[in-house]
Design an enzyme around this catalytic site. Structure first.
Site: not given
Ligand code: COA
Length: 327
Positions: A114, A254, A284
Site C-alpha cells: 500500500c 492511505h 482499500n
Molecule cells: N461482517 C460482520 N462481522 C465481521 C466481519 C464482517 N465483514 N468481519 C469480522 N467480523 C466479526 C468478527 O468475526 C468478530 O466477531 P466475534 O467477536 O464474534 O469473534 C467481530 O466482527 C470483531 O472482529 P475484529 O476483527 O475484532 O473487528 P475490528 O473492529 O478489529 O475490525 C478490521 C476488523 C479488519 C476492519 C480492522 O481490524 C482493520 O481495519 N484492520 C486493519 C486493516 C488494514 O489497515 N489493512 C491494510 C493495511 S494497508
C-alpha cells in the site's frame, strides 16, 4: 527538498460496483458492520478480462492529457502494484505497450504494497533531481479483488480495484516535495501477506485448494501498527518541512480504515474538512489509493497551485511513509 512537481493526474475505476448490500446477500455480514468498522460503502471490481495494466493505461491517458504532453514525451514508466499482470514481465512494460510508446524508455514495477505510490514518488524525485530522467509516468494500480479470499469476511469486504497515474517532472517554480519520510520493518511481513505463488511457496494444487494465493491479514495487529505508523509518518514529514497540521491545505492518507484516518488527523491537528476521504466509494485499493484520491481532489478543485499537501501511507512489509508537497 526535491524540485519536482506533478503536472498531470488521472484515475480509472472499473465499471462494476459491489455495494455492502450486495455482500449481505452472499455472506454473513451487514452494511452496518462494514460502514461503522471501516467507512466503506462500496468498491469497484475489475472484469474477468481486465488486468492491472489495462486499467493503468486508462488512468495514464488522462494524466498525460492533463499534463499537456504525449506518451512519447515520457522518459520512464513506474507502476506500484502488488497485483501485477504477471510475476514478469513488469506491468509497467505492458503499460508501455498499451500506450504505444516505442521509444525504448525504461519501465519497471515497485513493490511496497500500500505504500508503493509514495515510495515511487520519492524514487522518482531522486531520479529527476539526480539528472537521470526529466519526466516520469508514476502509477499505482491494483486488481485486488482477484487475490481476495471471498470466504473470509474479515478481509474480503475491505478491498477494491482501480488505478491512479501521475506525471512527475522537474519544477522550475515553487512547486516541490518539501520533505519525505519512509521506512519498513520486514520482521512483521507475515501479518499481511499473500502466502503462496512466490519462491517461498510455489503454486501447487494444495496452495490453490487452501486459498493461499489470496490476502491473509492479522487485522487487529495490522490496525495497531497502521495507526501508529500513519501518525508517525504525518508528524515526521511535517517536522522535516518545518510545518504543522495548521499549515496543511489538503491531507491525503492511505485509505485502509476510516478509524485509522480519524486517529491520524486528531494527532496531527488536521481538520476533517481538509482531509480526503475516498474509502467510502473506492475501499482499500492498496498502491492505487493515494493517486486515485489525488486525482479526485485535483478534479474537484480541492487542490490549487501553492497549496500544502500532506500524503501518508502504510502497508504490507510493513512499509510506511509521508511526504509534504507544495502543489
Ligand atoms: N461482517 C460482520 N462481522 C465481521 C466481519 C464482517 N465483514 N468481519 C469480522 N467480523 C466479526 C468478527 O468475526 C468478530 O466477531 P466475534 O467477536 O464474534 O469473534 C467481530 O466482527 C470483531 O472482529 P475484529 O476483527 O475484532 O473487528 P475490528 O473492529 O478489529 O475490525 C478490521 C476488523 C479488519 C476492519 C480492522 O481490524 C482493520 O481495519 N484492520 C486493519 C486493516 C488494514 O489497515 N489493512 C491494510 C493495511 S494497508
Amino acid at each position: 527538498m526535491f524540485k519536482v512537481k506533478i503536472t498531470g493526474t488521472g484515475s480509472y475505476l472499473p465499471k462494476k460496483v459491489l455495494t455492502n448490500f450486495d455482500l449481505e446477500k452472499t455472506m454473513d455480514t451487514s452494511d452496518e458492520w462494514i460502514r461503522t468498522r471501516t467507512g466503506i460503502r462500496e468498491r469497484h471490481i475489475a472484469a474477468d478480462d481486465e488486468a492491472t495494466s489495462d486499467i493503468v493505461a486508462k488512468a495514464a491517458e488522462k494524466a498525460i492529457d492533463m499534463a499537456g504532453i504525449t506518451p512519447k514525451d515520457i522518459d520512464l514508466i513506474m507502476v506500484a502494484t502488488i497485483t501485477p499482470d504477471n510475476a514478469f514481465p513488469a506491468t509497467a512494460c505492458w503499460v508501455q505497450k498499451h500506450l504505444g510508446i516505442d521509444t525504448e524508455i525504461p519501465a519497471f514495477d515497485i513493490g511496497a504494497a500500500c505504500s508503493g505510490y509514495l515510495y515511487g514518488l520519492i524514487v522518482s524525485a531522486g531520479m529527476i533531481e539526480g539528472g537521470l530522467v526529466d519526466r516520469i509516468l508514476l502509477c499505482g494500480a491494483e486488481t485486488l479483488t482477484k487475490i481476495t479470499n471471498w470466504d473470509d469476511r474479515s478481509t474480503c469486504v475491505l478491498f477494491g480495484d482501480g488505478a491512479g497515474c501521475t506525471v512527475v517532472e522537474k519544477s522550475d517554480g515553487d512547486s516541490a516535495i518539501l520533505s519525505s519520510y519512509w521506512g519498513a520493518d520486514g520482521r512483521l511481513g507475515d501479518l499481511l501477506i499473500q502466502p503462496a505463488g512466490g519462491s517461498r511457496m510455489p503454486a501447487s494444487h494444495k496452495t490453490v485448494d487452501e486459498n493461499l494465493h489470496t490476502v491473509s491479514m492479522a487485522g487487529n495487529d495490522v490496525y495497531k501498527y497502521a495507526v501508529s505508523k500513519m501518525k508517525e509518518s504525518a508528524m515526521e514529514a511535517l517536522r522535516r518541512a518545518n510545518l504543522t497540521g495548521d499549515d496543511v491545505d489538503l491531507y491525503i492518507p492511505h485509505q485502509a480504515n476510516i478509524r485509522i484516518i480519524e486517529a491520524t488527523i486528531k494527532r496531527a491537528g488536521i481538520p476533517m474538512e481538509k482531509t480526503s476521504v475516498t474509502i467510502d466509494h473506492i475501499a482499500n485499493i492498496s498502491a492505487a489509493t493515494v493517486p486515485i484520491s489525488l486525482d479526485e481532489a485535483v478534479r474537484e478543485g480541492r487542490l490549487n497551485r501553492g497549496d500544502i499537501l500532506l500524503l501518508t501511507v502504510f502497508g504490507g512489509g510493513f512499509t510506511w511513509g509521508g511526504a509534504v508537497l507544495k502543489w
